[in-house]
Design a protein around this motif. Structure first.
Motif, PDB file in Angstrom:
ATOM      1  N   TRP A   1       0.836  -1.197   0.000  1.00  0.00           N
ATOM      2  CA  TRP A   1       0.000   0.000   0.000  1.00  0.00           C
ATOM      3  C   TRP A   1       0.872   1.249   0.000  1.00  0.00           C
ATOM      4  CZ3 TRP A   1      -4.719   1.216  -1.145  1.00  0.00           C
ATOM      5  CH2 TRP A   1      -5.272   2.428  -0.712  1.00  0.00           C
ATOM      6  N   SER A   2       0.644   2.113  -0.974  1.00  0.00           N
ATOM      7  CA  SER A   2       1.415   3.368  -1.043  1.00  0.00           C
ATOM      8  C   SER A   2       0.467   4.552  -1.208  1.00  0.00           C
ATOM      9  CB  SER A   2       2.418   3.317  -2.193  1.00  0.00           C
ATOM     10  OG  SER A   2       1.767   3.061  -3.427  1.00  0.00           O
ATOM     11  N   GLY A   3      -0.714   4.433  -0.639  1.00  0.00           N
ATOM     12  CA  GLY A   3      -1.718   5.483  -0.756  1.00  0.00           C
ATOM     13  C   GLY A   3      -2.779   5.121  -1.766  1.00  0.00           C
ATOM     14  N   MET A   4      -3.833   5.940  -1.824  1.00  0.00           N
ATOM     15  CA  MET A   4      -4.929   5.689  -2.751  1.00  0.00           C
ATOM     16  C   MET A   4      -4.430   5.711  -4.201  1.00  0.00           C
ATOM     17  SD  MET A   4      -8.054   5.289  -1.531  1.00  0.00           S
ATOM     18  CE  MET A   4      -8.558   5.059   0.186  1.00  0.00           C
ATOM     19  N   PRO A   5      -4.751   4.679  -4.989  1.00  0.00           N
ATOM     20  CA  PRO A   5      -4.335   4.660  -6.397  1.00  0.00           C
ATOM     21  C   PRO A   5      -4.991   5.788  -7.191  1.00  0.00           C
ATOM     22  CG  PRO A   5      -5.165   2.512  -5.689  1.00  0.00           C
ATOM     23  CD  PRO A   5      -5.505   3.482  -4.610  1.00  0.00           C
ATOM     24  N   GLU A   6      -4.378   6.162  -8.292  1.00  0.00           N
ATOM     25  CA  GLU A   6      -4.884   7.269  -9.105  1.00  0.00           C
ATOM     26  C   GLU A   6      -6.298   7.038  -9.620  1.00  0.00           C
ATOM     27  OE1 GLU A   6      -2.517   8.812 -12.206  1.00  0.00           O
ATOM     28  OE2 GLU A   6      -0.775   9.220 -10.943  1.00  0.00           O
ATOM     29  N   GLY A   7      -6.661   5.804  -9.891  1.00  0.00           N
ATOM     30  CA  GLY A   7      -7.981   5.529 -10.446  1.00  0.00           C
ATOM     31  C   GLY A   7      -9.096   5.455  -9.428  1.00  0.00           C
ATOM     32  N   THR A   8      -8.815   5.811  -8.191  1.00  0.00           N
ATOM     33  CA  THR A   8      -9.829   5.793  -7.137  1.00  0.00           C
ATOM     34  C   THR A   8     -10.895   6.849  -7.403  1.00  0.00           C
ATOM     35  OG1 THR A   8      -8.170   5.068  -5.534  1.00  0.00           O
ATOM     36  CG2 THR A   8     -10.184   6.058  -4.653  1.00  0.00           C
ATOM     37  N   VAL A   9     -12.165   6.494  -7.145  1.00  0.00           N
ATOM     38  CA  VAL A   9     -13.269   7.443  -7.309  1.00  0.00           C
ATOM     39  C   VAL A   9     -14.177   7.376  -6.083  1.00  0.00           C
ATOM     40  CG1 VAL A   9     -13.277   7.300  -9.837  1.00  0.00           C
ATOM     41  CG2 VAL A   9     -14.751   5.765  -8.517  1.00  0.00           C
ATOM     42  N   MET A  10     -15.073   8.357  -5.966  1.00  0.00           N
ATOM     43  CA  MET A  10     -16.120   8.289  -4.954  1.00  0.00           C
ATOM     44  C   MET A  10     -17.197   7.360  -5.502  1.00  0.00           C
ATOM     45  SD  MET A  10     -16.953   9.193  -1.900  1.00  0.00           S
ATOM     46  CE  MET A  10     -15.799  10.541  -1.561  1.00  0.00           C
ATOM     47  N   GLY A  11     -17.318   6.192  -4.915  1.00  0.00           N
ATOM     48  CA  GLY A  11     -18.197   5.172  -5.474  1.00  0.00           C
ATOM     49  C   GLY A  11     -19.675   5.417  -5.221  1.00  0.00           C
ATOM     50  N   HIS A  12     -20.012   5.783  -3.971  1.00  0.00           N
ATOM     51  CA  HIS A  12     -21.404   6.079  -3.643  1.00  0.00           C
ATOM     52  C   HIS A  12     -21.470   6.776  -2.296  1.00  0.00           C
ATOM     53  CE1 HIS A  12     -20.928   1.979  -1.766  1.00  0.00           C
ATOM     54  NE2 HIS A  12     -21.661   2.526  -0.805  1.00  0.00           N
TER      55      HIS A  12
END
Length: 283
Positions: free
Chosen positions: A161-172
């Motif tokens: 784990w090195s932090g939230m990946p770039e492709g992370t989104v607000m899912g719901h």
């Protein structure tokens, strides 16, 4: 990830209120893995890709702790791109001694925890939509224990784990509301969502383009609960992203026909659901 881009209507951003901004920034950077995009003395916009913000923190003046038995935030849900990302953050949480719950919802695999102020957070990955089971226009969902050991088997060798990946989104986003009938009318006839799951007369799951849910609402805090104080910890607002001006205008017109108030500030239209949850309508 096609459920979180145009032409689908989706939740693009969530603003939450916290008691201590510095404490919250530390938590969201070191535990959750966000980076700061912008900050002021009383707020911070957080990012995963260094360009766009999906979560903001705000410390109101004379802030008071999170209030129970009110409407507002149940949790916001961060969608990771890969199952291996979820496995990596499980290991990260274990190494940092972070307590979390874990559930399998058939459509997704999810972790649950709270920030230092009690704001609910879900971190999840979706199963392939081809494996979701639809029955009479409703998607099958449940809550069963997550097979953590099976999840950890999908870790990539040498990856951590090195932090939230770039492709992370607000899912719901999942909200506490004071009742369901008017709430359903507001989100369906007003904002344009479809109900895709009804849970035991207690919760509704709603989405666009047959996602398992972009917005969920429940009455688990009680029927008729009031909205929280303006300066209390919890939800400030969330943003819905519409495909274009025309689609957004259709929603605005529908809301106004229903008697809902819609105001405009700098080309952002703002409305409130029947329980007082604030929604920004953006393009």
């Amino acid at each position: 990830m096609g459920f979180h881009m145009k032409p689908t209507t989706f939740v693009g951003h969530v603003k939450i209120k916290v008691q201590n901004l510095e404490r919250s920034i530390t938590f969201y950077e070191e535990v959750i893995g966000f980076k700061i995009l912008e900050r002021t003395s009383s707020s911070a916009r957080l990012t995963t890709d260094g360009k766009t913000s999906i979560l903001s923190l705000e410390q109101p003046e004379h802030v008071v702790p999170k209030q129970g038995r009110t409407s507002g935030l149940y949790h916001f849900a961060i969608l990771l791109p890969e199952r291996s990302d979820l496995a990596n953050i499980v290991v990260h949480f274990r190494e940092k001694g972070i307590r979390f719950a874990a559930s399998d919802h058939l459509v997704s695999e999810a972790l649950y925890l709270y920030d230092p102020d009690g704001n609910g957070i879900e971190i999840y990955t979706d199963r392939d939509p081809s494996k979701w089971n639809w029955i009479d226009h409703e998607v099958e969902m449940t809550t069963i224990p997550l097979d953590i050991e099976n999840l950890l088997m999908c870790q990539v060798a040498g990856q951590s784990w090195s932090g939230m990946p770039e492709g992370t989104v607000m899912g719901h986003i999942h909200l506490h509301v004071s009742e369901l009938a008017k709430t359903e009318e507001f989100y369906v006839k007003g904002l344009g969502f479809d109900v895709v799951n009804r849970f035991a007369g207690q919760a509704l799951f709603m989405s666009d383009e047959k996602y398992h849910h972009h917005v969920a609402v429940n009455i688990w805090n009680g029927v008729g609960v009031p909205k929280p104080q303006e300066n209390s910890v919890g939800l400030k607002a969330f943003t819905l992203i519409y495909a274009n001006e025309e689609v957004r205008q259709e929603a605005i017109d529908a809301l106004r026909r229903m008697g809902a108030m819609v105001t405009e500030e700098k080309n952002i239209f703002i409305t409130h659901d029947p329980s007082g949850n604030t929604i920004e309508l953006a393009v």
